[in-house]
Motif scaffolding. Structure first.
Motif, PDB file in Angstrom:
ATOM      1  N   VAL A  36       1.053  -1.381   0.094  1.00  0.00           N
ATOM      2  CA  VAL A  36       0.067   0.164  -0.165  1.00  0.00           C
ATOM      3  C   VAL A  36       1.002   1.106  -0.014  1.00  0.00           C
ATOM      4  CG1 VAL A  36      -1.998   1.668   1.553  1.00  0.00           C
ATOM      5  CG2 VAL A  36      -2.095  -1.027   0.929  1.00  0.00           C
ATOM      6  N   GLN A  37       2.287   1.529   0.778  1.00  0.00           N
ATOM      7  CA  GLN A  37       2.552   2.544   1.071  1.00  0.00           C
ATOM      8  C   GLN A  37       3.517   2.534  -0.874  1.00  0.00           C
ATOM      9  OE1 GLN A  37       5.098   1.257   4.342  1.00  0.00           O
ATOM     10  NE2 GLN A  37       4.982   3.212   5.520  1.00  0.00           N
ATOM     11  N   GLN A  38       3.780   1.592  -1.442  1.00  0.00           N
ATOM     12  CA  GLN A  38       4.597   1.725  -3.285  1.00  0.00           C
ATOM     13  C   GLN A  38       3.386   2.246  -3.275  1.00  0.00           C
ATOM     14  OE1 GLN A  38       7.589  -1.488  -3.804  1.00  0.00           O
ATOM     15  NE2 GLN A  38       6.474  -2.950  -2.331  1.00  0.00           N
ATOM     16  N   ALA A  39       2.032   2.361  -3.561  1.00  0.00           N
ATOM     17  CA  ALA A  39       1.149   2.273  -4.719  1.00  0.00           C
ATOM     18  C   ALA A  39       1.062   4.153  -4.155  1.00  0.00           C
ATOM     19  CB  ALA A  39       0.148   1.237  -4.188  1.00  0.00           C
ATOM     20  N   HIS A  40       0.674   3.990  -2.960  1.00  0.00           N
ATOM     21  CA  HIS A  40       0.793   5.535  -2.678  1.00  0.00           C
ATOM     22  C   HIS A  40       1.680   6.526  -2.807  1.00  0.00           C
ATOM     23  CE1 HIS A  40       0.838   8.894   0.754  1.00  0.00           C
ATOM     24  NE2 HIS A  40      -0.063   9.275  -0.066  1.00  0.00           N
ATOM     25  N   GLY A  41       3.215   5.602  -2.505  1.00  0.00           N
ATOM     26  CA  GLY A  41       4.794   6.557  -3.098  1.00  0.00           C
ATOM     27  C   GLY A  41       4.214   6.944  -4.517  1.00  0.00           C
ATOM     28  N   GLU A  42       4.667   5.520  -5.122  1.00  0.00           N
ATOM     29  CA  GLU A  42       4.051   6.164  -7.056  1.00  0.00           C
ATOM     30  C   GLU A  42       2.343   7.237  -7.202  1.00  0.00           C
ATOM     31  OE1 GLU A  42       5.255   5.806 -10.719  1.00  0.00           O
ATOM     32  OE2 GLU A  42       5.872   4.541  -9.281  1.00  0.00           O
ATOM     33  N   ALA A  43       1.177   6.993  -6.694  1.00  0.00           N
ATOM     34  CA  ALA A  43       0.414   7.918  -7.132  1.00  0.00           C
ATOM     35  C   ALA A  43       1.079   9.242  -6.404  1.00  0.00           C
ATOM     36  CB  ALA A  43      -0.554   8.114  -6.239  1.00  0.00           C
ATOM     37  N   GLN A  44       1.745   9.639  -5.069  1.00  0.00           N
ATOM     38  CA  GLN A  44       1.971  10.818  -4.941  1.00  0.00           C
ATOM     39  C   GLN A  44       3.120  11.417  -6.431  1.00  0.00           C
ATOM     40  OE1 GLN A  44       1.109  12.610  -2.245  1.00  0.00           O
ATOM     41  NE2 GLN A  44       2.091  14.064  -2.318  1.00  0.00           N
ATOM     42  N   LYS A  45       3.882  10.253  -6.895  1.00  0.00           N
ATOM     43  CA  LYS A  45       5.015  10.391  -7.692  1.00  0.00           C
ATOM     44  C   LYS A  45       4.278  11.236  -8.831  1.00  0.00           C
ATOM     45  CE  LYS A  45       8.729   8.192  -8.634  1.00  0.00           C
ATOM     46  NZ  LYS A  45       9.381   7.162  -8.718  1.00  0.00           N
ATOM     47  N   LYS A  46       3.104  10.540  -9.160  1.00  0.00           N
ATOM     48  CA  LYS A  46       2.586  10.669 -10.471  1.00  0.00           C
ATOM     49  C   LYS A  46       2.053  12.153 -10.509  1.00  0.00           C
ATOM     50  CE  LYS A  46       0.738   6.389 -12.147  1.00  0.00           C
ATOM     51  NZ  LYS A  46       2.338   6.754 -13.331  1.00  0.00           N
ATOM     52  N   VAL A  47       1.606  12.675  -9.041  1.00  0.00           N
ATOM     53  CA  VAL A  47       1.274  14.394  -8.885  1.00  0.00           C
ATOM     54  C   VAL A  47       2.255  15.088  -8.971  1.00  0.00           C
ATOM     55  CG1 VAL A  47       0.385  15.643  -7.361  1.00  0.00           C
ATOM     56  CG2 VAL A  47      -0.922  13.269  -7.260  1.00  0.00           C
ATOM     57  N   GLY A  48       3.702  14.931  -8.396  1.00  0.00           N
ATOM     58  CA  GLY A  48       4.354  15.739  -8.953  1.00  0.00           C
ATOM     59  C   GLY A  48       4.406  15.641 -10.742  1.00  0.00           C
ATOM     60  N   ASP A  49       4.149  14.557 -11.358  1.00  0.00           N
ATOM     61  CA  ASP A  49       4.736  13.959 -12.841  1.00  0.00           C
ATOM     62  C   ASP A  49       3.006  15.750 -13.404  1.00  0.00           C
ATOM     63  OD1 ASP A  49       6.599  12.649 -13.111  1.00  0.00           O
ATOM     64  OD2 ASP A  49       5.386  11.021 -13.346  1.00  0.00           O
ATOM     65  N   THR A  50       2.385  15.974 -12.885  1.00  0.00           N
ATOM     66  CA  THR A  50       0.819  16.153 -13.315  1.00  0.00           C
ATOM     67  C   THR A  50       1.057  17.762 -12.679  1.00  0.00           C
ATOM     68  OG1 THR A  50      -0.295  14.852 -12.864  1.00  0.00           O
ATOM     69  CG2 THR A  50      -1.908  16.613 -13.228  1.00  0.00           C
ATOM     70  N   LYS A  51       1.927  18.553 -12.067  1.00  0.00           N
ATOM     71  CA  LYS A  51       1.767  19.856 -11.374  1.00  0.00           C
ATOM     72  C   LYS A  51       3.176  19.865 -12.405  1.00  0.00           C
ATOM     73  CE  LYS A  51       0.693  19.340  -6.307  1.00  0.00           C
ATOM     74  NZ  LYS A  51       1.642  19.453  -5.349  1.00  0.00           N
TER      75      LYS A  51
END
Length: 61
Positions: A36-51
């Motif tokens: 779950v932490q890994q998935a959360h981290g990947e999602a957070q990175k995608k937020v950064g990509d979007t920004k």
């Protein structure tokens, strides 16, 4: 690279550690927590990509 990329990378690393500990100690709950932490981290990175993409678009216009 922005703070979301850094936070995502850190969260993924913590998840990998938790997953490995869960496997080593035969603790499925700990292993799941790591996943779950890994998935959360990947999602957070995608937020950064979007920004970053939004910032790049703004600069282009």
């Amino acid at each position: 690279m922005n703070k979301d990329h850094v936070k995502g990378t850190v969260e993924k690393a913590k998840g990998k550690v938790n997953e490995a500990v869960g496997r080593a100690t035969d603790d499925p709950e700990q292993e799941l927590k790591g996943d779950v932490q890994q998935a959360h981290g990947e999602a957070q990175k995608k937020v950064g990509d979007t920004k970053d993409a939004a910032k790049d678009l703004k600069k282009g216009h």
